[in-house]
Design a protein around this motif. Structure first.
Motif, PDB file in Angstrom:
ATOM      1  N   ASP A  10     -98.821  69.786  44.153  1.00 34.61           N
ATOM      2  CA  ASP A  10     -98.856  71.017  44.941  1.00 34.61           C
ATOM      3  C   ASP A  10     -97.457  71.565  45.162  1.00 34.61           C
ATOM      4  OD1 ASP A  10    -101.750  71.301  45.832  1.00 34.61           O
ATOM      5  OD2 ASP A  10    -101.341  69.191  46.225  1.00 34.61           O
ATOM      6  N   PRO A  11     -97.330  72.912  45.202  1.00 35.11           N
ATOM      7  CA  PRO A  11     -96.021  73.512  45.467  1.00 35.11           C
ATOM      8  C   PRO A  11     -95.381  72.984  46.750  1.00 35.11           C
ATOM      9  CG  PRO A  11     -97.557  75.200  44.735  1.00 35.11           C
ATOM     10  CD  PRO A  11     -98.362  73.949  44.901  1.00 35.11           C
ATOM     11  N   MET A  62    -108.322  71.139  49.171  1.00 34.99           N
ATOM     12  CA  MET A  62    -107.307  71.846  49.958  1.00 34.99           C
ATOM     13  C   MET A  62    -107.006  73.274  49.436  1.00 34.99           C
ATOM     14  SD  MET A  62    -103.944  72.717  50.045  1.00 34.99           S
ATOM     15  CE  MET A  62    -103.033  71.718  48.890  1.00 34.99           C
ATOM     16  N   GLY A  67    -103.609  80.810  39.607  1.00 32.49           N
ATOM     17  CA  GLY A  67    -103.359  79.451  40.110  1.00 32.49           C
ATOM     18  C   GLY A  67    -104.505  78.945  40.967  1.00 32.49           C
ATOM     19  N   ALA A  68    -104.290  77.767  41.537  1.00 31.59           N
ATOM     20  CA  ALA A  68    -105.351  77.079  42.280  1.00 31.59           C
ATOM     21  C   ALA A  68    -105.851  77.921  43.453  1.00 31.59           C
ATOM     22  CB  ALA A  68    -104.827  75.734  42.773  1.00 31.59           C
ATOM     23  N   VAL A  69    -104.947  78.394  44.280  1.00 31.76           N
ATOM     24  CA  VAL A  69    -105.343  79.176  45.457  1.00 31.76           C
ATOM     25  C   VAL A  69    -105.709  80.610  45.043  1.00 31.76           C
ATOM     26  CG1 VAL A  69    -104.568  80.124  47.675  1.00 31.76           C
ATOM     27  CG2 VAL A  69    -103.925  77.784  47.041  1.00 31.76           C
ATOM     28  N   ALA A  95    -100.096  88.027  37.957  1.00 33.19           N
ATOM     29  CA  ALA A  95     -99.892  86.720  37.321  1.00 33.19           C
ATOM     30  C   ALA A  95     -98.868  86.867  36.211  1.00 33.19           C
ATOM     31  CB  ALA A  95    -101.212  86.199  36.769  1.00 33.19           C
ATOM     32  N   LYS A 102    -102.854  84.613  31.213  1.00 32.80           N
ATOM     33  CA  LYS A 102    -103.334  84.453  32.598  1.00 32.80           C
ATOM     34  C   LYS A 102    -104.018  85.734  33.072  1.00 32.80           C
ATOM     35  CE  LYS A 102    -100.170  80.817  34.090  1.00 32.80           C
ATOM     36  NZ  LYS A 102     -99.274  80.291  35.126  1.00 32.80           N
ATOM     37  N   CYS A 141     -99.149  83.020  52.633  1.00 33.30           N
ATOM     38  CA  CYS A 141     -99.707  81.701  52.305  1.00 33.30           C
ATOM     39  C   CYS A 141     -98.612  80.809  51.738  1.00 33.30           C
ATOM     40  CB  CYS A 141    -100.844  81.885  51.297  1.00 33.30           C
ATOM     41  SG  CYS A 141    -101.497  80.324  50.714  1.00 33.30           S
ATOM     42  N   GLY A 142     -97.743  81.377  50.929  1.00 31.36           N
ATOM     43  CA  GLY A 142     -96.673  80.588  50.327  1.00 31.36           C
ATOM     44  C   GLY A 142     -95.641  81.495  49.703  1.00 31.36           C
ATOM     45  N   ALA A 143     -94.560  80.894  49.209  1.00 27.76           N
ATOM     46  CA  ALA A 143     -93.469  81.677  48.615  1.00 27.76           C
ATOM     47  C   ALA A 143     -92.843  80.848  47.498  1.00 27.76           C
ATOM     48  CB  ALA A 143     -92.444  82.046  49.677  1.00 27.76           C
ATOM     49  N   SER A 180     -91.717  81.375  44.694  1.00 30.15           N
ATOM     50  CA  SER A 180     -90.508  81.849  43.982  1.00 30.15           C
ATOM     51  C   SER A 180     -89.234  81.407  44.701  1.00 30.15           C
ATOM     52  CB  SER A 180     -90.528  83.384  43.850  1.00 30.15           C
ATOM     53  OG  SER A 180     -90.254  83.996  45.101  1.00 30.15           O
ATOM     54  N   LEU A 190    -101.806  78.298  57.775  1.00 28.50           N
ATOM     55  CA  LEU A 190    -101.647  76.921  57.311  1.00 28.50           C
ATOM     56  C   LEU A 190    -103.029  76.290  57.258  1.00 28.50           C
ATOM     57  CD1 LEU A 190     -99.414  74.942  56.541  1.00 28.50           C
ATOM     58  CD2 LEU A 190     -99.433  74.122  58.880  1.00 28.50           C
ATOM     59  N   VAL A 191    -103.373  75.790  56.105  1.00 32.84           N
ATOM     60  CA  VAL A 191    -104.743  75.296  55.901  1.00 32.84           C
ATOM     61  C   VAL A 191    -105.081  74.134  56.843  1.00 32.84           C
ATOM     62  CG1 VAL A 191    -104.146  73.691  54.021  1.00 32.84           C
ATOM     63  CG2 VAL A 191    -106.419  74.711  54.111  1.00 32.84           C
ATOM     64  N   LEU A 228     -95.484  73.666  37.939  1.00 30.58           N
ATOM     65  CA  LEU A 228     -95.795  74.657  38.981  1.00 30.58           C
ATOM     66  C   LEU A 228     -94.685  75.696  39.108  1.00 30.58           C
ATOM     67  CD1 LEU A 228     -96.982  72.183  41.759  1.00 30.58           C
ATOM     68  CD2 LEU A 228     -98.455  73.826  40.568  1.00 30.58           C
TER      69      LEU A 228
HETATM   70  N1  LIG Z   1    -100.342  77.917  53.620  1.00 28.62           N
HETATM   71  C1  LIG Z   1    -101.038  76.882  53.162  1.00 28.62           C
HETATM   72  O1  LIG Z   1    -101.704  76.165  53.913  1.00 28.62           O
HETATM   73  C2  LIG Z   1    -100.994  76.603  51.695  1.00 28.62           C
HETATM   74  C3  LIG Z   1    -101.847  75.652  51.116  1.00 28.62           C
HETATM   75  C4  LIG Z   1    -101.816  75.488  49.724  1.00 28.62           C
HETATM   76  C5  LIG Z   1    -100.939  76.250  48.955  1.00 28.62           C
HETATM   77  N2  LIG Z   1    -100.117  77.127  49.562  1.00 28.62           N
HETATM   78  C6  LIG Z   1     -99.195  77.965  48.791  1.00 28.62           C
HETATM   79  O2  LIG Z   1     -99.970  78.747  47.897  1.00 28.62           O
HETATM   80  C7  LIG Z   1     -99.183  79.078  46.764  1.00 28.62           C
HETATM   81  C8  LIG Z   1     -99.980  78.745  45.504  1.00 28.62           C
HETATM   82  O3  LIG Z   1    -100.197  77.336  45.464  1.00 28.62           O
HETATM   83  P1  LIG Z   1    -101.127  76.724  44.336  1.00 28.62           P
HETATM   84  O4  LIG Z   1    -101.322  75.298  44.655  1.00 28.62           O
HETATM   85  O5  LIG Z   1    -102.307  77.595  44.135  1.00 28.62           O
HETATM   86  O6  LIG Z   1    -100.192  76.811  43.059  1.00 28.62           O
HETATM   87  P2  LIG Z   1    -100.552  77.517  41.686  1.00 28.62           P
HETATM   88  O7  LIG Z   1    -100.723  78.974  41.949  1.00 28.62           O
HETATM   89  O8  LIG Z   1    -101.668  76.789  41.027  1.00 28.62           O
HETATM   90  O9  LIG Z   1     -99.245  77.253  40.813  1.00 28.62           O
HETATM   91  C9  LIG Z   1     -98.062  77.895  41.097  1.00 28.62           C
HETATM   92  C10 LIG Z   1     -97.953  79.232  40.352  1.00 28.62           C
HETATM   93  O10 LIG Z   1     -96.951  80.012  40.988  1.00 28.62           O
HETATM   94  C11 LIG Z   1     -96.469  80.947  40.082  1.00 28.62           C
HETATM   95  N3  LIG Z   1     -95.001  81.000  40.149  1.00 28.62           N
HETATM   96  C12 LIG Z   1     -94.119  79.977  39.986  1.00 28.62           C
HETATM   97  N4  LIG Z   1     -92.859  80.420  40.117  1.00 28.62           N
HETATM   98  C13 LIG Z   1     -92.950  81.759  40.363  1.00 28.62           C
HETATM   99  C14 LIG Z   1     -91.989  82.783  40.596  1.00 28.62           C
HETATM  100  N5  LIG Z   1     -90.675  82.536  40.574  1.00 28.62           N
HETATM  101  N6  LIG Z   1     -92.439  84.043  40.815  1.00 28.62           N
HETATM  102  C15 LIG Z   1     -93.765  84.320  40.819  1.00 28.62           C
HETATM  103  N7  LIG Z   1     -94.722  83.388  40.616  1.00 28.62           N
HETATM  104  C16 LIG Z   1     -94.312  82.122  40.395  1.00 28.62           C
HETATM  105  C17 LIG Z   1     -96.888  80.479  38.691  1.00 28.62           C
HETATM  106  O11 LIG Z   1     -97.888  81.363  38.206  1.00 28.62           O
HETATM  107  P3  LIG Z   1     -97.486  82.622  37.252  1.00 28.62           P
HETATM  108  O12 LIG Z   1     -97.663  82.153  35.869  1.00 28.62           O
HETATM  109  O13 LIG Z   1     -98.438  83.657  37.658  1.00 28.62           O
HETATM  110  O14 LIG Z   1     -96.050  82.914  37.513  1.00 28.62           O
HETATM  111  C18 LIG Z   1     -97.460  79.109  38.926  1.00 28.62           C
HETATM  112  O15 LIG Z   1     -98.478  78.786  38.019  1.00 28.62           O
HETATM  113  C19 LIG Z   1     -97.882  78.304  46.908  1.00 28.62           C
HETATM  114  O16 LIG Z   1     -96.901  79.163  47.435  1.00 28.62           O
HETATM  115  C20 LIG Z   1     -98.224  77.227  47.911  1.00 28.62           C
HETATM  116  O17 LIG Z   1     -97.104  76.763  48.612  1.00 28.62           O
HETATM  117  C21 LIG Z   1    -100.129  77.311  50.908  1.00 28.62           C
END
Ligand SMILES: NC(=O)c1ccc[n+]([C@@H]2O[C@H](COP(=O)([O-])OP(=O)(O)OC[C@H]3O[C@@H](n4cnc5c(N)ncnc54)[C@H](OP(=O)(O)O)[C@@H]3O)[C@@H](O)[C@H]2O)c1
Length: 334
Positions: A48-49, A129, A157-159, A178, A183, A244-246, A248, A276-277, A320
């Motif tokens: 996970d990120p 999650m 991505g996953a979320v 994306a 994608k 949700c996240g950042a 980059s 936050l989940v 990721l």
């Molecule tokens: N708040 C919470 O409770 C919570 C819970 C889970 C996850 N999150 C957040 O949700 C976000 C997604 O998580 P995920 O697990 O679903 O990951 P994910 O989307 O499956 O994987 C990460 C994706 O982010 C993109 N990425 C990476 N570097 C980037 C950049 N510099 N600029 C733009 N896009 C970029 C890529 O897709 P592209 O090919 O499209 O660039 C990569 O495949 C993350 O920020 C994570 O921290 C938050």
């Protein structure tokens, strides 16, 4: 015969992208469960990120992983020994077991799952999650209404992939952002998003204007940085931005790039709110049940990006941050 556990410990606080030398790959014999404990053999480990945040020495929503500690990670596995009355040998479970082959746990935060209902990876993905993040982030924080326009980043991505599909179920117009043509094809052709923006080859602001002529009612932000700033310029009146996240920003060596265009919140009477989940754990069963009905009806799909072998952890995690995963990234253990 004594079992051997292989695990990854945090060796150093990474600067930028984590390197293999930031980890120690270590070996030890597996202990016996004490009264109240169980032993879990890991079958899948979720990557996970947030793992990048957990290894910074910074104040966050949970304490950082300490140097020399097993790297924190969610996982799914099977109980191989138990002295805890809630769990029997052969039960399949999810929990925060770490990046290792075997975990001894007291059972707190461990949940039973049934691989006869869904394949194990789905319990770390759509019904786990990331799926819960999408469900509560979109529905509780984003509050989408039928006919509104929802935009989501990291949309393949996953979320992000689940956010877009739930928004479609709620009869919204959905635009995904994306990286790359494949994608973008995936989210439109297979996940039935209305449109996709390839941020690697398109001008995001212009494309948002084209695909969201009435502006963004909900922007679900997974990436921060420039894309958040561009989304801010295209808000509809009363828009909700879900932070949700950042991703980059997670491997930056300098300060996090904040949005310049935040005054758009003022002119559009918009809100921007973090979610936050973990705050929704008590409501996971309700969300899981609803999502299972959507899956059974063919309205909610998920893809898992599965890489074999615990030893690949340091390099696989980087997928990721290098945009190399599609769907939920995880390790499969032998
Ligand atoms: N708040 C919470 O409770 C919570 C819970 C889970 C996850 N999150 C957040 O949700 C976000 C997604 O998580 P995920 O697990 O679903 O990951 P994910 O989307 O499956 O994987 C990460 C994706 O982010 C993109 N990425 C990476 N570097 C980037 C950049 N510099 N600029 C733009 N896009 C970029 C890529 O897709 P592209 O090919 O499209 O660039 C990569 O495949 C993350 O920020 C994570 O921290 C938050």
């Amino acid at each position: 015969m004594a079992l051997t556990n292989h695990k990854f410990l945090l060796a150093a606080r990474p600067v930028g992208m984590p390197k293999r030398s930031d980890w120690t790959y270590s070996e030890e014999s597996v202990g016996e469960p004490k009264e109240g404990e169980l032993l879990v053999k890991l079958l899948y480990i979720s990557l996970d990120p947030a793992m990048r945040m957990w290894i910074n020495d910074a104040r966050s929503y949970m304490p950082p992983v300490g140097i020399g500690e097993v790297m924190r990670a969610l996982g799914a596995g099977v109980v191989t020994a138990s002295r805890n009355p809630r769990f029997a040998v052969g039960d399949h479970v999810t929990g925060s077991f770490g990046v290792q082959e075997y975990a001894l746990t007291d059972g707190k935060g461990v949940n039973k799952i049934d691989p006869k209902i869904l394949p194990l990876p789905k319990y770390l993905s759509v019904i786990g999650m990331p799926g819960m993040t999408a469900y509560f982030g979109l529905l509780d924080t984003g509050q989408p209404k039928a006919g509104e326009t929802v935009v989501v980043s990291a949309a393949a991505g996953a979320v992000g992939s689940i956010v877009g599909q739930i928004a479609k179920i709620k009869n919204c117009r959905v635009v995904g952002i994306a990286g790359g043509a494949e994608k973008c094809r995936y989210i439109v052709d297979e996940l039935v998003f209305d449109a996709a923006i390839d941020y690697k080859s398109e001008d995001v602001m212009q494309s948002l204007r084209k695909h969201c002529p009435k502006g963004l009612d909900v922007y679900f932000d997974n990436v921060g940085g420039a894309i958040l700033d561009e989304a801010l310029t295209q808000l509809a009146r009363g828009a909700r931005i879900v932070i949700c996240g950042a991703i980059s920003q997670y491997c930056n060596t300098g300060p996090v790039a904040g949005p310049c265009n935040y005054l758009s919140l003022l002119t559009n009477r918009a809100t921007m709110k973090g979610m936050l989940v973990l705050d929704y754990v008590d409501r996971y069963p309700q969300a899981g049940a609803e999502m299972a009905t959507w899956m059974a009806a063919g309205k909610l799909k998920s893809r898992e990006d599965i890489v074999e072998g615990l030893a690949t952890f340091p390099e696989t995690l980087l997928k990721l941050f290098k945009s190399e995963n599609t769907g939920k990234l995880m390790l499969k253990l032998n």
